[in-house]
Write a protein that holds these residues in place. Structure first.
Motif, mmCIF file in Angstrom:
data_model
loop_
_atom_site.group_PDB
_atom_site.id
_atom_site.type_symbol
_atom_site.label_atom_id
_atom_site.label_comp_id
_atom_site.label_asym_id
_atom_site.label_seq_id
_atom_site.Cartn_x
_atom_site.Cartn_y
_atom_site.Cartn_z
ATOM 1 N N TRP A 177 43.911 54.618 55.509
ATOM 2 C CA TRP A 177 43.628 54.806 54.091
ATOM 3 C C TRP A 177 42.745 53.706 53.514
ATOM 4 O O TRP A 177 42.676 53.532 52.308
ATOM 5 C CB TRP A 177 44.941 54.936 53.314
ATOM 6 N N CYS A 230 50.702 54.820 48.570
ATOM 7 C CA CYS A 230 49.616 54.873 49.535
ATOM 8 C C CYS A 230 48.615 53.816 49.077
ATOM 9 O O CYS A 230 48.144 53.864 47.933
ATOM 10 C CB CYS A 230 48.965 56.254 49.605
ATOM 11 N N GLY A 270 46.038 51.041 45.213
ATOM 12 C CA GLY A 270 46.469 52.363 45.627
ATOM 13 C C GLY A 270 47.255 53.042 44.528
ATOM 14 O O GLY A 270 47.049 52.766 43.342
ATOM 15 N N ASN A 279 45.246 50.988 49.969
ATOM 16 C CA ASN A 279 43.996 50.913 50.715
ATOM 17 C C ASN A 279 43.975 49.830 51.790
ATOM 18 O O ASN A 279 42.938 49.580 52.394
ATOM 19 C CB ASN A 279 42.799 50.770 49.772
ATOM 20 N N SER A 314 39.917 57.166 45.821
ATOM 21 C CA SER A 314 41.187 56.940 45.136
ATOM 22 C C SER A 314 42.011 58.219 44.985
ATOM 23 O O SER A 314 43.235 58.196 45.108
ATOM 24 C CB SER A 314 40.942 56.304 43.770
ATOM 25 N N LEU A 364 44.092 58.721 48.020
ATOM 26 C CA LEU A 364 45.239 57.808 48.052
ATOM 27 C C LEU A 364 46.343 58.329 47.132
ATOM 28 O O LEU A 364 47.531 58.316 47.488
ATOM 29 C CB LEU A 364 44.823 56.399 47.616
#
Length: 182
Positions: A119, A112, A89, A114, A142, A145
């Motif tokens: 997400w 953030c 992330g 994954n 990406s 994120l």
């Protein structure tokens, strides 16, 4: 006496941690800001509110509104890709600063990743017979994120400075973008 050395003695410092303004005036100003924020937020359509367990949480735009009352804004100063094991992330750092003077007043970091529920994967849709149908899942890109890490960092830095005003308005001081809903 030749081998003696000077010993430094620590002297307590005055850090200026004294009330700098009349607390009643500060609270009166904050109450005006809180009342204005509350009226703005209550005018938003209810279906846009972020609610969890019967409590309402403010989104970045709401934090930016209260900051604007005080002439403060947030800006992202860095974003970096991160990886922990197989989790990937972005981490972002944001600062809050007084817009008129440019003086930085707070900073915050946020991520953030994954492995978060919202997400990780998203539904994939295709149009079939003029109808949108779910056909599987795709990984969250990406760049999304990264953007959410930036949004969270900006909201968090403003929360660090203005959560006390938000609480005066009757709202929870947590940032909606950081809530998982669990």
């Amino acid at each position: 006496m030749e081998n003696e050395s000077a010993v430094a003695v620590a002297v307590p410092q005055d850090f200026g941690l004294a009330v700098s303004r009349d607390p009643k005036a500060v609270i009166a100003e904050a109450k005006r800001a809180a009342d204005s924020l509350k009226s703005i937020l209550e005018a938003k359509p209810k279906d846009t509110w972020v609610m969890m367990n019967g409590e309402r949480y403010l989104e970045y735009e709401d934090w930016a509104t209260v900051a604007k009352f005080y002439g403060v804004t947030a800006k992202v100063i860095s974003t970096l890709p991160v990886e922990f094991g197989g989790v990937r992330g972005w981490e972002a750092r944001a600062v809050a600063f007084h817009a008129q003077t440019g003086v930085e007043i707070s900073a915050a970091d946020s991520m953030c990743l994954n492995d978060e529920d919202k997400w990780s994967m998203r539904p994939k849709y295709e149009w079939k017979n003029n109808k949108k149908e779910r056909v599987g899942e795709v990984a969250v890109p990406s760049f999304q994120l990264r953007s959410m890490a930036q949004t969270r960092a900006c909201a968090k830095v403003l929360k660090n400075v203005f959560s006390w005003v938000v609480v005066l308005a009757g709202f929870k001081p947590q940032v909606a973008e950081e809530m998982t809903g669990n």
